[in-house]
Scaffold this motif. Structure first.
Motif, PDB file in Angstrom:
ATOM      1  N   PHE A  91      12.059 -16.578  34.000  1.00  0.00           N
ATOM      2  CA  PHE A  91      13.439 -16.900  34.351  1.00  0.00           C
ATOM      3  C   PHE A  91      14.413 -15.780  33.992  1.00  0.00           C
ATOM      4  O   PHE A  91      15.493 -15.662  34.599  1.00  0.00           O
ATOM      5  CB  PHE A  91      13.857 -18.196  33.652  1.00  0.00           C
ATOM      6  N   ALA A  92      14.050 -14.938  33.022  1.00  0.00           N
ATOM      7  CA  ALA A  92      14.974 -13.891  32.564  1.00  0.00           C
ATOM      8  C   ALA A  92      15.470 -12.998  33.701  1.00  0.00           C
ATOM      9  O   ALA A  92      16.684 -12.721  33.796  1.00  0.00           O
ATOM     10  CB  ALA A  92      14.316 -13.064  31.461  1.00  0.00           C
ATOM     11  N   TYR A 123       6.922 -22.434  27.056  1.00  0.00           N
ATOM     12  CA  TYR A 123       8.353 -22.083  27.013  1.00  0.00           C
ATOM     13  C   TYR A 123       8.542 -20.565  27.083  1.00  0.00           C
ATOM     14  O   TYR A 123       9.453 -20.067  27.747  1.00  0.00           O
ATOM     15  CB  TYR A 123       8.985 -22.638  25.735  1.00  0.00           C
ATOM     16  N   GLY A 124       7.655 -19.825  26.397  1.00  0.00           N
ATOM     17  CA  GLY A 124       7.734 -18.362  26.464  1.00  0.00           C
ATOM     18  C   GLY A 124       7.501 -17.847  27.873  1.00  0.00           C
ATOM     19  O   GLY A 124       8.198 -16.919  28.330  1.00  0.00           O
ATOM     20  N   LEU A 125       6.529 -18.433  28.589  1.00  0.00           N
ATOM     21  CA  LEU A 125       6.281 -18.037  29.977  1.00  0.00           C
ATOM     22  C   LEU A 125       7.498 -18.347  30.856  1.00  0.00           C
ATOM     23  O   LEU A 125       7.876 -17.543  31.725  1.00  0.00           O
ATOM     24  CB  LEU A 125       5.050 -18.763  30.510  1.00  0.00           C
ATOM     25  N   ALA A 172       7.925 -25.264  38.290  1.00  0.00           N
ATOM     26  CA  ALA A 172       6.604 -25.786  37.943  1.00  0.00           C
ATOM     27  C   ALA A 172       6.375 -25.737  36.431  1.00  0.00           C
ATOM     28  O   ALA A 172       5.873 -26.694  35.826  1.00  0.00           O
ATOM     29  CB  ALA A 172       5.521 -25.005  38.677  1.00  0.00           C
ATOM     30  N   LEU A 173       6.764 -24.619  35.792  1.00  0.00           N
ATOM     31  CA  LEU A 173       6.611 -24.509  34.341  1.00  0.00           C
ATOM     32  C   LEU A 173       7.503 -25.505  33.614  1.00  0.00           C
ATOM     33  O   LEU A 173       7.089 -26.130  32.623  1.00  0.00           O
ATOM     34  CB  LEU A 173       6.943 -23.085  33.896  1.00  0.00           C
ATOM     35  N   LEU A 174       8.735 -25.645  34.109  1.00  0.00           N
ATOM     36  CA  LEU A 174       9.650 -26.610  33.482  1.00  0.00           C
ATOM     37  C   LEU A 174       9.130 -28.037  33.626  1.00  0.00           C
ATOM     38  O   LEU A 174       9.277 -28.858  32.722  1.00  0.00           O
ATOM     39  CB  LEU A 174      11.045 -26.496  34.086  1.00  0.00           C
ATOM     40  N   SER A 175       8.543 -28.333  34.782  1.00  0.00           N
ATOM     41  CA  SER A 175       7.980 -29.663  34.993  1.00  0.00           C
ATOM     42  C   SER A 175       6.815 -29.899  34.036  1.00  0.00           C
ATOM     43  O   SER A 175       6.697 -30.986  33.442  1.00  0.00           O
ATOM     44  CB  SER A 175       7.511 -29.802  36.436  1.00  0.00           C
ATOM     45  N   PHE A 176       5.965 -28.897  33.859  1.00  0.00           N
ATOM     46  CA  PHE A 176       4.865 -28.990  32.903  1.00  0.00           C
ATOM     47  C   PHE A 176       5.411 -29.215  31.497  1.00  0.00           C
ATOM     48  O   PHE A 176       4.904 -30.057  30.733  1.00  0.00           O
ATOM     49  CB  PHE A 176       4.034 -27.708  32.960  1.00  0.00           C
ATOM     50  N   GLN A 177       6.479 -28.496  31.153  1.00  0.00           N
ATOM     51  CA  GLN A 177       7.108 -28.625  29.839  1.00  0.00           C
ATOM     52  C   GLN A 177       7.658 -30.036  29.646  1.00  0.00           C
ATOM     53  O   GLN A 177       7.512 -30.644  28.577  1.00  0.00           O
ATOM     54  CB  GLN A 177       8.244 -27.589  29.718  1.00  0.00           C
ATOM     55  N   ALA A 178       8.271 -30.569  30.688  1.00  0.00           N
ATOM     56  CA  ALA A 178       8.871 -31.903  30.597  1.00  0.00           C
ATOM     57  C   ALA A 178       7.807 -32.974  30.396  1.00  0.00           C
ATOM     58  O   ALA A 178       7.949 -33.857  29.542  1.00  0.00           O
ATOM     59  CB  ALA A 178       9.680 -32.194  31.855  1.00  0.00           C
TER      60      ALA A 178
END
Length: 477
Positions: free
Chosen positions: A115-116, A108-110, A6-12
């Motif tokens: 993901f870490a 990106y920080g979130l 979801a975060l990656l999709s928001f980033q994209a």
């Protein structure tokens, strides 16, 4: 992984908006030679995102592969920091773009924080890539990856093209030589004019609201100023070219927008007049950009002579008349004033041609309204050529129609544009919905003027692209 996706999709999606709105529409990075380094950073970052999107969509990265993935994430962070520094060096970012970058950085920080632990767990496994599908999410992220990968390739090609177009650095002109002051030097026509003047060895002073962008855009032979007050009174300025002004076609002509369009032109005109009065020696000529909108929405093919009175009750005509009135005030100082009434300027880098050409390539060129409205046009080479001609030709003064000799209607223009790419016109957009959506601004699309260059031809100017077929063939190369 659902929250990570979801975060990656928001980033994209937010990154895509930033690219399209700020990098493409506002800054026009792919058309700026000075943006090669920034585009190179963008291409590298987008390539990493393509790998990240597709890699996470279909695989679990175990063992050493997890370390490789961590390297990709670290490289993206380093590229982003370098991009921030490059942006600060070359251009002044608007507040909304800075806010958007802040949001993207926090997002990106979130993502890294969530993901870490997953990457750490993968790193404890034996080194292998494990195929793992996430259903429709994998398909969606594959589309993200292909899209951002294509954008990376596009930016890389732009870097290569701009590198070939940059050419050798020109020698710095004599600082005591008379200068040409260009207001609006970073605009579409302004950039082309400054480049031509520099090739001729002329000394150029560029007035720009964004000094950083202008200094990165032009070579060291161009003196960039953000305020005319910074020009000493003893400076020798032989000519002034006024091209500055907010873009007319774009946002609806609300009351606030109309004030901005008028103010952006009147303010520069007033500042230029103040400078001319302050200089020890006034310039010999002022070339000021106006438009054929001066004649109003005239949908017949009656040629408009330069001495025709402006239309009344129409904003575009009133705007042009106000611009020309401000320019004529310089005549009281003994300055020869040339008011160039431009049609639509056609060039690869900006303006109306690139989106129209894209639509034509895709087979989406359309006749607007009846298609019978005149479509005055001029090739960028002749727009610059007429400015240079007006600077040099002492017999030319007053209003001058800056349009190509061949008059066409909108339907004919669209057919010729499509034919330049081997396409045909199959679409037609009715005028009524366009008028309802765009209001009075729709007159720029659905109405036109027939404004042959009577005075320019009589003064001896020879058009490089007098016919539409010649102009479009040159642009389609």
């Amino acid at each position: 992984m659902n929250t990570v996706f979801a975060l990656l999709s928001f980033q994209a999606l937010l990154g895509a908006f930033d690219n399209l709105w700020h990098h493409e529409w506002e800054a026009k990075l792919p058309q700026r030679v000075s943006a090669r380094r920034e585009l190179r950073l963008h291409a590298a970052r987008e390539a990493l995102y393509a790998l990240l999107f597709i890699g996470l969509a279909w695989f679990e990265w175990h063992g050493l592969f997890a370390a490789l993935l961590a390297g990709v994430l670290g490289a993206e962070l380093c590229i982003t920091l370098a991009d921030f520094l490059e942006e600060d060096r070359t251009r002044r970012l608007p507040p909304f773009e800075r806010w958007l970058h802040t949001v993207l950085t926090v997002s990106y920080g979130l993502f890294i924080g969530l993901f870490a632990p997953i990457a750490w767990a993968w790193g404890q496994q034996p080194s292998t890539l494990v195929i793992h599908s996430h259903g429709w999410v994998s398909a969606l992220f594959t589309l993200y990856g292909l899209g951002v990968g294509a954008w990376s390739l596009r930016n890389a090609l732009a870097v290569r093209r701009l590198g070939a177009a940059s050419g050798p650095e020109l020698p710095k002109p004599d600082p005591s030589a008379p200068a040409v002051l260009v207001a609006g030097a970073t605009g579409f026509v302004g950039q082309a004019l400054v480049a031509q003047l520099r090739r001729e060895g002329r000394r150029v002073i560029a007035l720009s609201r964004d000094g950083r962008q202008a200094r990165a855009l032009f070579d060291r032979g161009v003196w960039v100023v953000e305020r005319l007050e910074d020009i000493p009174a003893e400076t020798r300025i032989e000519a002034v070219v006024k091209l500055a002004g907010a873009r007319v076609l774009g946002l609806p002509w609300t009351a606030a927008r109309r004030r901005e369009l008028l103010w952006s032109r009147a303010r520069v005109a007033a500042d230029l007049l103040m400078l001319m009065r302050r200089l020890q020696q006034a310039p010999r000529v002022l070339v000021a950009a106006s438009a054929v909108g001066f004649y109003g929405a005239r949908n017949d093919c009656t040629p408009q002579q330069e001495d025709t009175a402006p239309a009344t009750g129409e904003f575009q005509a009133e705007l042009c008349a106000a611009v020309e009135h401000e320019a004529r005030r310089a005549e009281a100082l003994g300055v020869r004033v040339v008011r160039l009434r431009f049609g639509v300027v056609l060039g690869r880098g900006d303006g109306a041609y690139p989106p129209q050409a894209l639509a034509a390539r895709l087979g989406l060129a359309a006749v607007l309204g009846s298609g019978g409205q005149p479509a005055p046009w001029i090739h960028l080479d002749d727009a610059v050529g007429l400015i240079r001609f007006a600077l040099a030709e002492s017999r030319l003064e007053g209003a001058v129609n800056a349009c190509a000799p061949q008059a066409v209607d909108q339907a004919g223009f669209t057919r010729a544009l499509a034919a330049s790419f081997g396409r045909r016109v199959r679409l037609r957009l009715p005028g009524a919905p366009l008028r309802r959506l765009a209001g009075e601004m729709s007159t720029l699309l659905l109405d036109g003027q027939c404004a042959p260059p009577f005075k320019a031809l009589a003064a001896g100017y020879r058009f490089r692209h007098a016919s539409l077929d010649s102009a479009l063939a040159d642009l389609a190369r």
